[in-house]
Design a protein around this motif. Structure first.
Motif, PDB file in Angstrom:
ATOM      1  N   THR A 157      -0.231  -9.172 -23.468  1.00  0.00           N
ATOM      2  CA  THR A 157       1.217  -9.115 -23.287  1.00  0.00           C
ATOM      3  C   THR A 157       1.680  -7.657 -23.289  1.00  0.00           C
ATOM      4  N   ALA A 158       2.771  -7.380 -22.595  1.00  0.00           N
ATOM      5  CA  ALA A 158       3.335  -6.030 -22.543  1.00  0.00           C
ATOM      6  C   ALA A 158       4.745  -6.062 -23.104  1.00  0.00           C
ATOM      7  N   PHE A 159       5.079  -5.041 -23.873  1.00  0.00           N
ATOM      8  CA  PHE A 159       6.419  -4.934 -24.448  1.00  0.00           C
ATOM      9  C   PHE A 159       6.962  -3.538 -24.184  1.00  0.00           C
ATOM     10  N   ARG A 160       8.202  -3.482 -23.718  1.00  0.00           N
ATOM     11  CA  ARG A 160       8.833  -2.188 -23.442  1.00  0.00           C
ATOM     12  C   ARG A 160      10.235  -2.166 -24.043  1.00  0.00           C
ATOM     13  N   TYR A 161      10.560  -1.044 -24.681  1.00  0.00           N
ATOM     14  CA  TYR A 161      11.898  -0.834 -25.227  1.00  0.00           C
ATOM     15  C   TYR A 161      12.374   0.555 -24.828  1.00  0.00           C
ATOM     16  N   ASP A 162      13.615   0.641 -24.364  1.00  0.00           N
ATOM     17  CA  ASP A 162      14.208   1.927 -23.997  1.00  0.00           C
ATOM     18  C   ASP A 162      15.633   2.008 -24.515  1.00  0.00           C
ATOM     19  N   ASP A 163      15.976   3.160 -25.034  1.00  0.00           N
ATOM     20  CA  ASP A 163      17.368   3.490 -25.335  1.00  0.00           C
ATOM     21  C   ASP A 163      17.752   4.607 -24.376  1.00  0.00           C
ATOM     22  N   PHE A 164      18.431   4.247 -23.298  1.00  0.00           N
ATOM     23  CA  PHE A 164      18.711   5.202 -22.236  1.00  0.00           C
ATOM     24  C   PHE A 164      19.783   6.229 -22.609  1.00  0.00           C
ATOM     25  N   ARG A 165      20.330   6.105 -23.812  1.00  0.00           N
ATOM     26  CA  ARG A 165      21.254   7.130 -24.291  1.00  0.00           C
ATOM     27  C   ARG A 165      20.502   8.349 -24.812  1.00  0.00           C
ATOM     28  N   ILE A 166      19.207   8.197 -25.056  1.00  0.00           N
ATOM     29  CA  ILE A 166      18.397   9.251 -25.650  1.00  0.00           C
ATOM     30  C   ILE A 166      17.331   9.707 -24.656  1.00  0.00           C
ATOM     31  N   PRO A 167      17.203  11.013 -24.417  1.00  0.00           N
ATOM     32  CA  PRO A 167      16.174  11.512 -23.496  1.00  0.00           C
ATOM     33  C   PRO A 167      14.772  11.190 -24.014  1.00  0.00           C
ATOM     34  N   LYS A 168      13.834  11.075 -23.087  1.00  0.00           N
ATOM     35  CA  LYS A 168      12.454  10.803 -23.463  1.00  0.00           C
ATOM     36  C   LYS A 168      11.826  12.025 -24.121  1.00  0.00           C
ATOM     37  N   ALA A 169      11.000  11.765 -25.138  1.00  0.00           N
ATOM     38  CA  ALA A 169      10.277  12.842 -25.810  1.00  0.00           C
ATOM     39  C   ALA A 169       9.178  13.357 -24.890  1.00  0.00           C
ATOM     40  N   THR A 170       8.866  14.638 -25.004  1.00  0.00           N
ATOM     41  CA  THR A 170       7.839  15.234 -24.140  1.00  0.00           C
ATOM     42  C   THR A 170       6.434  14.967 -24.648  1.00  0.00           C
ATOM     43  N   SER A 171       6.298  14.660 -25.942  1.00  0.00           N
ATOM     44  CA  SER A 171       4.971  14.355 -26.499  1.00  0.00           C
ATOM     45  C   SER A 171       5.130  13.490 -27.728  1.00  0.00           C
ATOM     46  N   GLY A 172       4.036  12.847 -28.114  1.00  0.00           N
ATOM     47  CA  GLY A 172       4.045  12.024 -29.309  1.00  0.00           C
ATOM     48  C   GLY A 172       4.634  10.645 -29.079  1.00  0.00           C
TER      49      GLY A 172
END
Length: 372
Positions: A157-172
């Motif tokens: 199974t695949a699970f994805r969560y995004d909070d598009f108010r916050i920019p993506k981290a570059t690492s980690g």
């Protein structure tokens, strides 16, 4: 008159026979997968119209009070993005009554879930479903329906969560943008008694988009009104193997959660484990470039802003080791507490220490004079 009555009785008998035949045919029909799928298509068409989105179920097979099987379940959100997709879902029912439902196992295969918070207000993409089923009547029901669940299995199974108010981290590891692939989970021995919830994590494995690989996790989970704990933990990551008797926190009142770092004490009892700093860098990106494996054992306790380590046993490579107790400072305010350590023993091999990589990937290199 007698002849008329005879004819009427005969007609009534024939009608009764046909009614009985129709009842038998209907009872047989509703047990067929084709009829059940037809009903499901009508129901999903209704929900699609109500929710202004796409809902479908490819196949339904229900054995009354025993088994529910669904194939090709799909729900889109109102922006026409996939909210839920399931290749197959099987629910095995052990008993059913007017006031209870006992489920022996739920098996979900090849599922995909994507939930996200939208700009600018953080509205979740599944809110339209929650709002649809919410009731204006908040009064307590006089008769409770009890649902008991023994085990859950998720496969591939695949699970994805995004909070598009916050920019993506570059690492980690980015907790605002999580994407887990090949999730395999087996949970069992569920217990739910009011605020108390407990179950066993028999197996969990997955891989995050950051590269963090959870090869396996097993533990006993328990949550109540005053805390949360995992016990008997065995966790295998990319290059780390961590074992713990307990990892948990507790609090006296809900108000303590408002000042979590200062009022909620942790208790972490780590058994003999090996931790690679490259794995730790997924959680602390400033450590990126370090790859040393540390063998560690000890108990960590107290609040986050003033953690204490008791009975620490730390080993690096063959000859470097530290034993003792340490009081850590509040790293957000280093002036608040001093670092206090009581070392029962320390053995340092500077030749080994010089080989340790620091953030960025370079060797520590304290100088050749210390190696002699």
């Amino acid at each position: 008159m007698a002849k008329v009555m005879k004819i009427l009785l005969r007609c009534a008998g024939i009608c009764g026979e046909w009614i009985l035949i129709l009842i038998i045919l209907f009872a047989f029909l509703i047990r067929t997968s084709g009829f059940q799928t037809y009903v499901a298509e009508k129901a999903t068409a209704f929900l699609s119209d109500e929710w202004k989105t796409k809902v479908r179920i490819g196949k339904v097979d229900i054995s009354l009070f025993n088994r529910i099987y669904l194939e090709d379940v799909y729900i889109a959100d109102q922006k026409d993005k996939t909210l839920l997709s399931i290749k197959s879902l099987e629910v095995l029912i052990s008993s059913f009554g007017s006031k209870h439902l006992s489920i022996s196992e739920v098996i979900l295969k090849q599922g995909k879930v994507w939930v996200y918070a939208q700009k600018p207000d953080g509205k979740m993409n599944f809110d339209f479903i929650a709002d649809y089923f919410s009731s204006a009547d908040t009064s307590a029901s006089s008769s409770k329906f009890l649902v008991q669940l023994k085990s859950i299995s998720l496969e591939n199974t695949a699970f994805r969560y995004d909070d598009f108010r916050i920019p993506k981290a570059t690492s980690g590891l980015d907790f605002s943008h999580v994407s887990l692939a090949k999730v395999s989970v087996h949970l069992s021995d569920f217990e739910n008694n009011g605020p108390n919830t407990a179950f066993k994590i028999k197996h969990l494995s997955t891989k995050d988009q950051s590269g963090l690989l959870v090869k396996s996790l097993s533990a006993d989970f328990n949550m109540n009104s005053f805390g949360l704990s995992l016990k008997n933990i065995a966790l295998s990551l990319n290059r780390s193997n961590i074992y713990a008797k307990e990892i948990g926190y507790s609090y006296k009142s809900q108000n303590d959660l408002e000042d979590f770092n200062n009022k909620v004490p942790f208790n972490i009892e780590i058994l003999s484990s090996s931790v690679n700093l490259a794995d730790l860098a997924f959680f602390v990106p400033d450590l990126k470039g370090m790859d040393e494996t540390i063998r560690i054992k000890g108990t960590v306790y107290n609040v986050i802003n003033h953690l204490k380590i008791k009975d620490l046993a730390l080993n690096i490579r063959k000859n470097t080791e530290i034993r003792g107790n340490i009081d850590l400072p509040d790293f957000s305010n280093l002036a608040a507490y001093d670092v206090k350590e009581i070392l029962s023993s320390a053995k340092l091999d500077f030749k080994e220490i010089n080989q340790i990589r620091i953030p960025g990937g370079k060797r520590l290199n304290l100088g050749e004079n210390l190696e002699s």
